[in-house]
Design a protein around this motif. Structure first.
Motif: not given
Length: 478
Positions: A44-63, A67-75
């Protein structure tokens, strides 16, 4: 209506080629269980999301996950603080993560997101083709290539297979004592000895200069392999299916007791006493798993799509495709305008090797050699002679060169048929007449070497060194 609502509304067309709720649900589930992020990242790639913002969020989650960092709405928040829509999305994601479901539900969201994305890419690609079709400066070949690429976007690229080395070792040990899986010819025994069993995932390159008998070799090999039950598909780019079938019929009538000359089958001048042998060959063809594809304008993507379709069709009948032959590699059409011969040959070579690996079958690609061969005193080919690209040599698991000294000697026949030079030439010709060398300079899974066989040009057939030792019944049945 807020900008966020506008974005949501614009991303939910009646065509149902996106599912915003599934995309939100997937992001929420990934926040709830960060271990799922790595499982999704490969397909699954960021551009697989139809809403651009969702894809940007997904890309940040991957990054962050990488790095081994926790992923949630706060981080995630610091990265989107400047986005006016983040506040609303953050609340939605936080709520979605609290309602995370089972892994099966997450998988269902994930599969639908990438499936709908593939369809959107297909629609976009085909729309581009429609626009190009209205442009009369775009050639038919370019339109076909563009359509191939658009349809190719639908192909699932989930080909990554990974497991522990220990589990693979267990599979190796379990294979001990079992029959070797792979393709052998049977009617060219000395070639089988030189190449070994052709294993699934192997890319084999058969090279030679014009007149060396490359097509005859792969045709005889395909007949032998299919007669042993191996499913074979030939992509004939140089000659039509009719021409190739005439060669196959002549080959199949040939034994060490003789056969129907190719010339008779080619020209339709088969004699009354020869027709029974041709009909017998035709009946055998009906019984063996050998098919011919002679479509023109074959790009790499069209080749892959058609070969996969044939493989699925055989599997539906409980049969198996094991060997694909391409005659020949450099005749494949360019996938896009402006490619150099080097770029084209490299793309095709890498694509064919990847195809063989992904589908678990053997591909034999016939290849032309450069004219540099003709400039050397010893005209036996070397890997550097492969025309247009060193990538072919690199990708090949096995390289076989077809060499016939007879062909070169024939070109140097002395004009004076009564002199000493002519006698020496005739002696040399008698020593190599009908002989063919199989040179194997590269064999990834075994020793290199060579074999010797026989080329029967009048019958469009190649046989191994053991040919004259076979009984008539053996030659006829193989």
């Amino acid at each position: 209506m807020s900008g966020f609502d506008d974005q949501l509304a614009s991303a939910t067309p009646a065509s149902s080629l996106c599912n915003v709720e599934a995309e939100l649900g997937l992001l929420g589930d990934l926040i709830a269980d960060n271990r799922m992020i790595d499982l999704c990242a490969d397909r699954c790639r960021p551009n697989d999301f139809s809403v651009p913002l969702y894809g940007q969020v997904y890309a940040q989650m991957l990054e962050q996950s990488a790095r081994g960092a926790a992923v949630d709405s706060v981080t995630l928040a610091p990265h989107f603080a400047a986005d006016a829509e983040w506040s609303r999305l953050s609340s939605v994601l936080a709520a979605a993560s609290l309602n995370a479901g089972t892994r099966d539900r997450t998988k269902a969201y994930f599969e639908q997101v990438i499936a709908l994305s593939a369809r959107r890419r297909l629609v976009a690609g085909l729309q581009d083709v429609v626009v190009s079709a209205r442009d009369l400066t775009v050639t038919r070949e370019e339109l076909v290539a563009n359509a191939d690429e658009a349809v190719g976007a639908m192909v699932d690229d989930s080909t990554i297979r990974q497991a522990s080395a220990g589990s693979y070792a267990e599979q190796v040990i379990e294979s001990f004592g079992k029959p070797i899986v792979g393709v052998r010819c049977g009617i060219i025994g000395s070639l089988d000895d030189a190449m070994g069993t052709l294993r699934p995932t192997n890319m084999v390159v058969v090279g030679g200069r014009p007149g060396m008998g490359k097509t005859a070799l792969v045709t005889s090999y395909s007949i032998g392999a299919a007669s042993r039950g191996h499913g074979v598909l030939i992509f004939s780019l140089e000659m039509s299916a009719d021409e190739l079938t005439r060669r196959i019929l002549a080959d199949m009538t040939f034994t060490n007791k003789g056969g129907v000359p190719y010339e008779h089958v080619r020209d339709g001048t088969v004699k009354p006493h020869e027709i029974d042998a041709v009909r017998a060959a035709q009946r055998r063809l009906n019984e063996i798993p050998l098919e011919i594809n002679d479509g023109s304008g074959l790009t790499l993507q069209r080749f892959i799509r058609q070969a996969r379709r044939h493989k699925r069709r055989l599997e539906a009948r409980g049969e198996k495709l094991e060997l694909v032959i391409i005659d020949y590699l450099q005749l494949m059409s360019h996938s896009r305008r402006g490619m150099s011969p080097y770029e084209h040959a490299s793309e095709v070579s890498m694509g064919i090797k990847q195809f063989a690996k992904d589908e678990g079958l053997t591909v034999i690609a016939v290849a032309q050699l450069s004219r540099e061969v003709e400039k050397r005193p010893d005209k036996r080919p070397i890997p550097a002679d492969l025309r247009d690209s060193g990538q072919i040599e690199q990708d090949a698991d096995l390289i076989v060169f077809v060499y016939r000294e007879e062909e070169y000697l024939r070109r140097s026949e002395p004009e004076d048929q009564y002199g000493a030079k002519y006698e020496a030439w005739r002696t040399d010709m008698d020593a190599v007449r009908g002989k063919v060398e199989f040179l194997v300079p590269k064999r990834r899974s075994g020793p290199t070497g060579k074999g010797v066989g026989f080329f029967f040009g009048a019958n469009a057939a190649v046989r191994g060194s053991e040919f004259y030792g076979q009984s008539y019944s053996e030659g006829a049945s193989r």
